[in-house]
Design an enzyme around this catalytic site. Structure first.
Site, PDB file in Angstrom:
ATOM      1  N   GLY A   1      83.409  18.485 -28.608  1.00 33.30           N
ATOM      2  CA  GLY A   1      83.801  19.455 -29.615  1.00 33.30           C
ATOM      3  C   GLY A   1      82.774  19.512 -30.721  1.00 33.30           C
ATOM      4  O   GLY A   1      82.071  18.534 -30.994  1.00 33.30           O
TER       5      GLY A   1
ATOM      6  N   GLN B   1      79.364  21.109 -38.832  1.00 31.38           N
ATOM      7  CA  GLN B   1      78.501  20.065 -38.261  1.00 31.38           C
ATOM      8  C   GLN B   1      77.085  20.569 -37.969  1.00 31.38           C
ATOM      9  O   GLN B   1      76.194  19.766 -37.726  1.00 31.38           O
ATOM     10  CB  GLN B   1      79.120  19.489 -36.993  1.00 31.38           C
ATOM     11  CG  GLN B   1      80.379  18.690 -37.256  1.00 31.38           C
ATOM     12  CD  GLN B   1      80.915  18.112 -35.980  1.00 31.38           C
ATOM     13  OE1 GLN B   1      81.667  18.765 -35.262  1.00 31.38           O
ATOM     14  NE2 GLN B   1      80.508  16.888 -35.680  1.00 31.38           N
TER      15      GLN B   1
ATOM     16  N   CYS C   1      82.178  10.605 -33.559  1.00 32.68           N
ATOM     17  CA  CYS C   1      81.811  11.904 -34.125  1.00 32.68           C
ATOM     18  C   CYS C   1      80.298  12.064 -34.098  1.00 32.68           C
ATOM     19  O   CYS C   1      79.563  11.141 -34.462  1.00 32.68           O
ATOM     20  CB  CYS C   1      82.338  11.990 -35.557  1.00 32.68           C
ATOM     21  SG  CYS C   1      82.019  13.569 -36.349  1.00 32.68           S
ATOM     22  N   LEU C   2      79.859  13.254 -33.715  1.00 31.71           N
ATOM     23  CA  LEU C   2      78.428  13.535 -33.676  1.00 31.71           C
ATOM     24  C   LEU C   2      77.794  13.468 -35.067  1.00 31.71           C
ATOM     25  O   LEU C   2      76.607  13.218 -35.195  1.00 31.71           O
ATOM     26  CB  LEU C   2      78.181  14.920 -33.059  1.00 31.71           C
ATOM     27  CG  LEU C   2      78.596  15.064 -31.587  1.00 31.71           C
ATOM     28  CD1 LEU C   2      78.523  16.522 -31.157  1.00 31.71           C
ATOM     29  CD2 LEU C   2      77.749  14.190 -30.685  1.00 31.71           C
TER      30      LEU C   2
ATOM     31  N   HIS D   1      90.820  16.807 -34.325  1.00 32.22           N
ATOM     32  CA  HIS D   1      89.577  16.266 -34.897  1.00 32.22           C
ATOM     33  C   HIS D   1      88.699  17.418 -35.402  1.00 32.22           C
ATOM     34  O   HIS D   1      88.183  17.371 -36.526  1.00 32.22           O
ATOM     35  CB  HIS D   1      88.862  15.447 -33.816  1.00 32.22           C
ATOM     36  CG  HIS D   1      87.555  14.868 -34.237  1.00 32.22           C
ATOM     37  ND1 HIS D   1      87.353  13.517 -34.361  1.00 32.22           N
ATOM     38  CD2 HIS D   1      86.367  15.450 -34.543  1.00 32.22           C
ATOM     39  CE1 HIS D   1      86.098  13.296 -34.737  1.00 32.22           C
ATOM     40  NE2 HIS D   1      85.480  14.456 -34.843  1.00 32.22           N
ATOM     41  N   GLU D   2      88.533  18.444 -34.565  1.00 32.63           N
ATOM     42  CA  GLU D   2      87.638  19.554 -34.929  1.00 32.63           C
ATOM     43  C   GLU D   2      88.210  20.395 -36.059  1.00 32.63           C
ATOM     44  O   GLU D   2      87.477  20.817 -36.958  1.00 32.63           O
ATOM     45  CB  GLU D   2      87.331  20.424 -33.707  1.00 32.63           C
ATOM     46  CG  GLU D   2      86.610  19.706 -32.585  1.00 32.63           C
ATOM     47  CD  GLU D   2      85.352  18.966 -33.008  1.00 32.63           C
ATOM     48  OE1 GLU D   2      84.661  19.413 -33.953  1.00 32.63           O
ATOM     49  OE2 GLU D   2      85.048  17.934 -32.398  1.00 32.63           O
TER      50      GLU D   2
ATOM     51  N   HIS E   1      87.526  18.938 -39.348  1.00 34.07           N
ATOM     52  CA  HIS E   1      86.177  19.224 -39.861  1.00 34.07           C
ATOM     53  C   HIS E   1      86.163  20.482 -40.717  1.00 34.07           C
ATOM     54  O   HIS E   1      85.424  20.560 -41.703  1.00 34.07           O
ATOM     55  CB  HIS E   1      85.183  19.417 -38.712  1.00 34.07           C
ATOM     56  CG  HIS E   1      84.571  18.161 -38.191  1.00 34.07           C
ATOM     57  ND1 HIS E   1      83.825  17.309 -38.971  1.00 34.07           N
ATOM     58  CD2 HIS E   1      84.588  17.614 -36.944  1.00 34.07           C
ATOM     59  CE1 HIS E   1      83.407  16.296 -38.231  1.00 34.07           C
ATOM     60  NE2 HIS E   1      83.865  16.455 -37.001  1.00 34.07           N
TER      61      HIS E   1
END
Length: 169
Positions: A46, A51, A98-99, A140-141, A144
């Site tokens: 995701g 991000q 997480c990226l 999660h997304e 963000h």
């Protein structure tokens, strides 16, 4: 289509509430295509627009239903201006990565099932009822987009040992 640079904490864009999308123009389509390319290159499951440094309410998720079968198809979700409109009472702890926070993972409690309403990349309404791991990814997304990182919700955060695989958004 291009791969965009993923931003890391403490970049302030990750802590801001992202702006609602009102124009479904060619710039948005390029952003979405670039986000899909960036997600696949990372690789992750995701990616939210903040991000990649863009404060817009856009998320791409690519999820493989059967992780045991490498040949099973992945499903791509593109959600714009998403809202969680229903949650299960039942929750579950799970490990997330997480990226935008490389090298760390955390244990986070999430709803087991959610219903999300959003717009697709063309501005048409969509609704998804998701559960399990996919519901965790959606939550999660969407976090963000509100400037919330998984570490804000985690009961504990740690650096995985060498060889220990960590899930990444």
């Amino acid at each position: 289509m291009a791969i965009r640079q993923i931003v890391f904490l403490p970049d302030p864009v990750l802590r801001r509430k992202a702006h609602k999308v009102t124009n479904f123009d060619s710039d948005l389509q390029v952003l979405i295509d670039d986000m899909v390319d960036t997600l696949r290159d990372a690789p992750g499951v995701g990616l939210a627009a903040p991000q990649v440094g863009v404060s817009q309410r856009v998320v791409v998720i690519e999820y493989q239903e059967d992780e045991e079968d490498d040949d099973s198809p992945k499903k791509l979700y593109v959600i714009v201006n998403p809202e969680i409109i229903q949650t299960s009472e039942e929750t579950e702890m799970g490990i997330e990565g997480c990226l935008s926070i490389p090298e760390l993972v955390g244990e986070v409690e999430r709803h087991l099932a959610i219903t999300v309403k959003a717009l697709n990349r063309r501005g048409q309404p969509v609704k998804y009822k998701v559960s399990g791991w996919l519901a965790r990814i959606f939550q999660h997304e969407i976090d963000h987009l509100d400037g919330v990182m998984y570490t804000d919700r985690a009961t504990r955060v740690w650096k995985p040992r060498e060889g220990e695989e960590a899930p990444v958004d």
